[in-house]
Design a protein around this motif. Structure first.
Motif, mmCIF file in Angstrom:
data_model
loop_
_atom_site.group_PDB
_atom_site.id
_atom_site.type_symbol
_atom_site.label_atom_id
_atom_site.label_comp_id
_atom_site.label_asym_id
_atom_site.label_seq_id
_atom_site.Cartn_x
_atom_site.Cartn_y
_atom_site.Cartn_z
ATOM 1 N N UNK A 171 9.675 2.070 -4.662
ATOM 2 C CA UNK A 171 9.241 0.429 -4.241
ATOM 3 C C UNK A 171 8.471 0.696 -3.533
ATOM 4 N N UNK A 172 7.446 -0.058 -2.625
ATOM 5 C CA UNK A 172 6.659 0.073 -1.592
ATOM 6 C C UNK A 172 7.517 -1.167 -1.195
ATOM 7 N N UNK A 173 7.809 -0.386 0.298
ATOM 8 C CA UNK A 173 8.564 -1.580 1.120
ATOM 9 C C UNK A 173 8.521 -1.258 3.009
ATOM 10 N N UNK A 174 8.034 -2.170 3.415
ATOM 11 C CA UNK A 174 7.926 -2.070 4.931
ATOM 12 C C UNK A 174 8.661 -3.112 5.513
ATOM 13 N N UNK A 175 8.472 -3.400 7.173
ATOM 14 C CA UNK A 175 8.702 -4.084 7.682
ATOM 15 C C UNK A 175 8.252 -5.241 8.116
ATOM 16 N N UNK A 176 8.382 -6.501 8.023
ATOM 17 C CA UNK A 176 6.974 -6.988 9.304
ATOM 18 C C UNK A 176 8.589 -7.869 9.729
#
Length: 395
Positions: A3-8
């Protein structure tokens, strides 16, 4: 496939934050002018707050009675926020009034405009945004950050949490996978508190507000919850840090999840498109998402001073749209008159409804019975859905 994951991350600040005190003062004065002269008032009010001092400045047009009542209005706003401390006390704060008449050059363009309709109060660009991350069609990080502080403030003002002071901040970091929020990574809350309350007590009190503010089943890891990280927050508000109107424009809007045109809202009457067109852009974007035409929608409006119609309208759906973006933009312009007067009439903006917007966000709030937050309605959604042959729209 991974999965394409990130924090915001997004932050909020409470009504007692020094800058928000100034926003509240500016909007309280605006409401007073709109209460007395809704059709003729022209208001652009700035405030500065520091230790036991408030200066109010800007340009106004309206009844002299309001100008004479500015000091009382300032004290009323400071009292309602809850400031009754040695260095910032609603009873004793010094108030300097430097309001003056609006420029005749600006008034000429706004009042007369062209084609018989008043022009925009300034040039500029405004953005509106909506997404389906929350029931309010707002980005989840900013919506959760607002909820934490709003719930804390409601209990403080109701006498349920006398340990809390008016000044506070929150910050929420969410994990995203493939564009959707899936959990909490970290939460930061800093809140002013009584001197005799320990850090551990403050932490325990703050933790009680997280479950109500976050989605069911979402928990904050104990080592990722930061409460008053400096260890002490007794001195707060303008006594500890000077405030100015209009310095929390990202807090006011989408928490950084969408662009901002740069213009602040508070203290400006709705002939100023910095405010009214930003509300209109949110209204349009929210109705696009509510109609099921996109999962995310961003609207940009651009204006020239003295010119009624926007010089440009841009729609972006970030690959989530189910209809042609250009056609969507044309349809929105046909459905809503995007002149300053058209926006005011569509959204009911000539009412004293602005002091309540000065904290916890201008967007993602329920529409009030008196028309406050009218830009949050989704009444266009059924018509929009029908225009594109969609049978289901959010009511």
């Amino acid at each position: 496939m991974m999965a394409n994951t990130w924090l915001f991350t997004s932050e909020s600040v409470s009504e007692g934050h020094p800058d928000k005190v100034c926003d509240r003062i500016s909007d309280t004065i605006l409401d007073a002018y709109l209460r007395e002269a809704p059709d003729d008032a022209r208001v652009a009010v700035e405030a500065l707050a520091t230790t036991n001092h408030v200066t109010v400045a800007g340009e106004v047009r309206g009844p002299d009675s309001v100008l004479r009542s500015v000091e009382d209005l300032v004290r009323e706003a400071v009292k309602d926020i809850g400031y009754d401390q040695l260095g910032f006390d609603w009873r004793n704060v010094e108030v300097i009034n430097r309001l003056h008449a609006q420029s005749g050059d600006i008034a000429q363009g706004v009042d007369e405009g062209d084609k018989g309709e008043e022009g925009a109060g300034d040039q500029g660009i405004m953005f509106g945004y909506a997404c389906n991350e929350t029931e309010e069609l707002m980005p989840a990080p900013i919506q959760f950050a607002h909820r934490i502080l709003r719930n804390m403030a409601e209990d403080r003002k109701a006498g349920k949490r006398p340990e809390f002071g008016p000044d506070a901040k929150s910050q929420v970091t969410l994990k995203y996978e493939d564009g959707k929020p899936v959990g909490i990574d970290a939460v930061v809350v800093s809140t002013q508190h009584d001197e005799d309350v320990s850090s551990d007590q403050v932490r325990a009190l703050v933790k009680q507000y997280l479950d109500d503010a976050l989605l069911e089943g979402w928990t904050v890891p104990d080592d990722r919850l930061f409460v008053n990280p400096t260890g002490r927050f007794v001195l707060g508000g303008p006594e500890g840090d000077a405030g100015l109107t209009g310095r929390k424009i990202i807090v006011d809007t989408y928490g950084g999840a969408a662009p901002h045109g740069g213009g602040a809202f508070s203290g400006k009457d709705p002939t100023k498109v910095d405010r009214s067109a930003a509300y209109a852009a949110r209204y349009l974007a929210k109705n696009v998402v509510a109609a099921g035409l996109a999962d995310k929608c961003q609207i940009q409006l651009a204006y020239a001073i003295g010119v009624p119609e926007p010089v440009a309208v841009y729609v972006e759906t970030f690959g989530t749209g189910k209809v042609d973006q250009a056609k969507l933009g044309e349809t929105l312009r046909e459905m809503v008159r995007l002149t300053p007067r058209g926006i005011r009439e569509q959204l009911g903006l000539l009412k004293p409804i602005y002091a309540r917007t000065a904290a916890y966000g201008h967007f993602g709030r329920p529409t009030d019975a008196d028309g406050g937050f009218g830009w949050e309605r989704t009444d266009l959604a059924p018509e929009l859905a029908r225009a594109f042959g969609h049978s289901v729209a959010a009511e």
